[in-house]
Design a protein around this motif. Structure first.
Motif, short mmCIF file in Angstrom:
data_model
loop_
_atom_site.label_atom_id
_atom_site.label_comp_id
_atom_site.label_asym_id
_atom_site.label_seq_id
_atom_site.Cartn_x
_atom_site.Cartn_y
_atom_site.Cartn_z
N ARG A 147 0.87 -1.18 0.00
CA ARG A 147 0.00 0.00 0.00
C ARG A 147 0.90 1.22 0.00
NH1 ARG A 147 -4.36 -2.30 4.36
NH2 ARG A 147 -2.84 -1.56 5.87
N HIS A 162 3.01 -1.04 5.33
CA HIS A 162 2.72 -1.79 4.10
C HIS A 162 3.41 -1.20 2.87
CE1 HIS A 162 0.03 -5.09 5.24
NE2 HIS A 162 -0.31 -4.34 6.26
N ASP A 168 -0.61 -8.94 5.03
CA ASP A 168 -1.71 -9.45 5.86
C ASP A 168 -2.21 -10.75 5.24
OD1 ASP A 168 -1.50 -7.18 7.39
OD2 ASP A 168 -3.30 -6.23 6.59
N HIS A 222 -1.26 -9.93 10.59
CA HIS A 222 -0.35 -8.91 10.02
C HIS A 222 1.07 -9.28 10.44
CE1 HIS A 222 1.41 -4.82 9.32
NE2 HIS A 222 2.20 -5.26 10.29
#
Ligand SMILES: [Zn+2]
Ligand SMILES: [Zn+2]
Length: 253
Positions: A147, A162, A168, A222
């Motif tokens: 991300r 991320h 995850d 995570h």
């Protein structure tokens, strides 16, 4: 020495040792420092014992072991499509921005480092393969990979974990299971990661893979590498596709 060109054993040093350490990240796991000591020997021993089912593991990465590591990779392919950033602008793996910049008002700690790493850390993905191996009773999906900063902006999120340092995982619910069962499965898997892969719950120790505790991540897992020192987070440790993850080399020993 390049990986595949010699039998790798105690006291060896070099890029092939680093590669071996990365690939066996899910079997105990150590730091990828290219120096074959007791930690690396334990990785090889565990892999031989558990994956290769050797009655008397040697701790020496010989031809059969290197071939078995390739077979292990083949057995557990990783879906990179599921790992790509979905912001629609960065191409999947950020834009390499913000190196050495930290979130405002936060310490200069990796947890707040804004760098968009060039892909996902290979150690994470090799360790995930070991989770698939050690927990065959569960079916997994990767629910979140990369991300980037744009994605964060789109979602009003600030965490930079991320940016290539975390993934995850979710356990696919069995028919008839409820949320409590789901939470128990996720705890199970965290247990596997702690016991088999030398991960920790929380972020206390340096140079260990880390898991968000159950109160933050009740129904997913995570998993991140933000506790590693910068030398273990260099660009060469990150990958963007299966070929980059596997870095397959001919075994000539
Ligand atoms: Zn993006
Ligand atoms: Zn996460």
């Amino acid at each position: 020495m390049q990986y595949g060109e010699r039998v790798i054993e105690r006291r060896h040093q070099g890029p092939d040792v680093e590669e071996l350490q990365l690939r066996l990240a899910g079997f105990r796991g150590t730091v990828p420092d290219g120096d074959f000591g007791a930690g690396t020997e334990l990785q090889v021993t565990k892999f031989q014992q558990d994956y290769m089912k050797m009655a008397q593991p040697t701790g020496v990465a010989d031809r059969a072991t290197l071939e078995a590591i390739d077979a292990f990779a083949e057995q557990y392919p990783i879906n990179f499509q599921a790992l790509r950033c979905t912001c629609g602008q960065c191409g999947g793996w950020g834009q390499g921005r913000f190196k050495g910049q930290y979130r405002a008002g936060q310490p200069k700690d990796e947890a707040f480092h804004r760098y968009e790493y060039p892909g996902i850390h290979r150690m994470l993905l090799w360790a995930v393969r070991a989770v698939f191996f050690y927990a065959p009773q569960h079916k997994f999906v990767i629910t979140c990979g990369y991300r980037c900063a744009i994605h964060n902006q789109q979602k009003g999120r600030t965490s930079t974990n991320h940016h290539g340092k975390a993934i995850d995982l979710d356990v696919v619910m069995h028919p008839g299971h409820d949320k409590r069962d789901d939470m128990r499965c996720c705890n199970d898997v965290r247990g596997v990661l702690v016991e088999r892969c030398h991960a920790q719950i929380g972020w206390t120790a340096r140079n260990r893979k880390a898991l968000e505790p159950a109160d933050i991540a009740p129904t997913w897992i995570h998993y991140d590498v933000r506790c590693y020192e910068p030398k273990y987070l260099e660009n060469r440790f990150f990958c963007q596709d299966l070929a980059g993850l596997n870095a397959r080399r001919e075994i000539r020993v």
